[in-house]
Design a protein around this motif. Structure first.
Motif, PDB file in Angstrom:
ATOM      1  N   TYR B  36       0.840  -1.179   0.000  1.00 23.76           N
ATOM      2  CA  TYR B  36       0.000   0.000   0.000  1.00 23.76           C
ATOM      3  C   TYR B  36       0.882   1.238   0.000  1.00 23.76           C
ATOM      4  CZ  TYR B  36      -4.258  -2.600   1.148  1.00 23.76           C
ATOM      5  OH  TYR B  36      -5.336  -3.453   1.112  1.00 23.76           O
ATOM      6  N   GLN B  38       0.837   5.502   0.897  1.00 22.52           N
ATOM      7  CA  GLN B  38       0.118   6.560   1.607  1.00 22.52           C
ATOM      8  C   GLN B  38       0.827   7.879   1.375  1.00 22.52           C
ATOM      9  OE1 GLN B  38      -0.097   6.294   5.926  1.00 22.52           O
ATOM     10  NE2 GLN B  38      -2.114   7.252   5.912  1.00 22.52           N
ATOM     11  N   ASN B  41      -1.045  12.878   4.714  1.00 21.98           N
ATOM     12  CA  ASN B  41      -2.405  13.210   5.145  1.00 21.98           C
ATOM     13  C   ASN B  41      -3.490  12.582   4.276  1.00 21.98           C
ATOM     14  OD1 ASN B  41      -1.605  14.922   7.365  1.00 21.98           O
ATOM     15  ND2 ASN B  41      -0.923  16.367   5.820  1.00 21.98           N
ATOM     16  N   LYS B  42      -3.182  11.433   3.718  1.00 23.46           N
ATOM     17  CA  LYS B  42      -4.147  10.717   2.888  1.00 23.46           C
ATOM     18  C   LYS B  42      -4.358   9.312   3.439  1.00 23.46           C
ATOM     19  CE  LYS B  42      -4.580  13.889  -0.363  1.00 23.46           C
ATOM     20  NZ  LYS B  42      -5.861  14.607  -0.581  1.00 23.46           N
ATOM     21  N   GLY B  43      -5.377   8.635   2.908  1.00 23.45           N
ATOM     22  CA  GLY B  43      -5.571   7.234   3.237  1.00 23.45           C
ATOM     23  C   GLY B  43      -4.606   6.352   2.474  1.00 23.45           C
ATOM     24  N   LEU B  44      -4.743   5.060   2.658  1.00 19.75           N
ATOM     25  CA  LEU B  44      -3.861   4.108   1.996  1.00 19.75           C
ATOM     26  C   LEU B  44      -4.490   3.638   0.689  1.00 19.75           C
ATOM     27  CD1 LEU B  44      -3.149   3.899   5.142  1.00 19.75           C
ATOM     28  CD2 LEU B  44      -2.157   1.692   4.525  1.00 19.75           C
ATOM     29  N   LEU B  46      -4.166   0.749  -2.403  1.00 19.43           N
ATOM     30  CA  LEU B  46      -3.590  -0.547  -2.754  1.00 19.43           C
ATOM     31  C   LEU B  46      -2.774  -0.423  -4.044  1.00 19.43           C
ATOM     32  CD1 LEU B  46      -3.444  -3.617  -2.208  1.00 19.43           C
ATOM     33  CD2 LEU B  46      -5.508  -3.850  -3.602  1.00 19.43           C
ATOM     34  N   PHE B  90       3.720   0.722   2.692  1.00 21.68           N
ATOM     35  CA  PHE B  90       3.534  -0.321   3.687  1.00 21.68           C
ATOM     36  C   PHE B  90       3.409  -1.679   3.018  1.00 21.68           C
ATOM     37  CE2 PHE B  90       3.107   2.183   7.460  1.00 21.68           C
ATOM     38  CZ  PHE B  90       2.514   3.371   7.074  1.00 21.68           C
ATOM     39  N   ARG B 110       9.621   5.195   4.033  1.00 19.98           N
ATOM     40  CA  ARG B 110       9.368   6.509   3.447  1.00 19.98           C
ATOM     41  C   ARG B 110      10.278   6.683   2.239  1.00 19.98           C
ATOM     42  NH1 ARG B 110       6.537  10.818   4.559  1.00 19.98           N
ATOM     43  NH2 ARG B 110       5.850   9.836   6.480  1.00 19.98           N
TER      44      ARG B 110
END
Lengths: 114, 115
Positions: B36, B38, B41-44, B46, B90, B110
């Motif tokens: 995933y 990200q 400040n955002k969602g994950l 796929l 991730f 990161r």
């Protein structure tokens, strides 16, 4: 519709307030999840709903109260939170193939407790 | 027990050069594995998933990953980095046994892309 929608995007609340986070999906997914994510950390599972029933509670304090009114909607009710509860709260859902086929995440609610 | 280890907390690459993000897993049976992404400040989102079909998995935005059972690895690669690839990545293994079903997240990598 292939999205999970979370509202509000940002929330600031006092320690005595009561507020709710909302999550909605219209993909027909029957499993929905709440995650908490602190800065620079991976998401941590809080709750899992399967077919609108709570199936997993990861020992979350009672000041967090989940609710699943129907198959498209998931709420997280907040009451008497602490400053350390400030985080990004993510909602996710998974479809007919099950969790092994991946989640769809919302963009999250950034919560600040003052 | 199932677990996942991301070997690098930070990776820096120059724009246009290859990307390699490393992930090793531990599983007592054939796992389902995911990457995933990200953005801040955002969602994950796929990127790709391995669910016991082809071992070389192609995902979105030019990313791919190869499942290597002998090395218990699932490294993420991209031939040429773009500035928009800068984000947190991730690696995730799906735990589904004994009535417990949930994701196990790696600690994240990161990715920084230098102009």
């Amino acid at each position: 519709d292939t999205e999970v929608t979370q509202t509000p995007k940002h929330l600031v609340m006092g320690m005595t307030n009561k507020k709710s986070l909302k999550c909605e999906q219209h993909m027909g997914h029957r499993a929905m999840y709440w995650y908490k994510q602190k800065a620079k950390k991976p998401p941590e599972l809080m709750f899992v709903y399967s077919y609108e029933k709570l199936s997993i509670n990861e020992s979350v304090p009672s000041r967090f109260s989940p609710e699943c009114p129907n198959s498209s909607l998931l709420n997280l009710h907040l009451h008497a939170l602490q400053p350390e509860d400030s985080a990004l709260y993510l909602c996710a859902s998974s479809g007919r193939g099950g969790q092994s086929y991946g989640y769809t995440f919302g963009s999250g609610t950034r919560l600040t407790v003052v | 027990a199932q677990s996942v280890t991301q070997l690098d907390s930070h990776v820096s690459v120059s724009e246009g050069t290859p990307v390699l993000l490393r992930c090793n897993y531990s599983s007592s049976y054939s796992p389902s594995l995911f990457w995933y992404v990200q953005h801040p400040n955002k969602g994950l989102q796929l990127l790709l998933k391995y669910t016991s079909a082809a071992t070389l998995v192609k995902g979105i935005n030019g990313f791919e990953a190869e499942f290597k059972k002998s090395e218990t690895s699932f490294h993420l690669t991209k031939p040429s980095a773009h500035m928009s690839d800068a984000a947190e990545y991730f690696c995730v293994v799906f735990l589904g046994s004994s009535g417990t079903y949930k994701y196990i997240f790696g600690t994240g990598t990161r990715l920084k892309v230098l102009a």
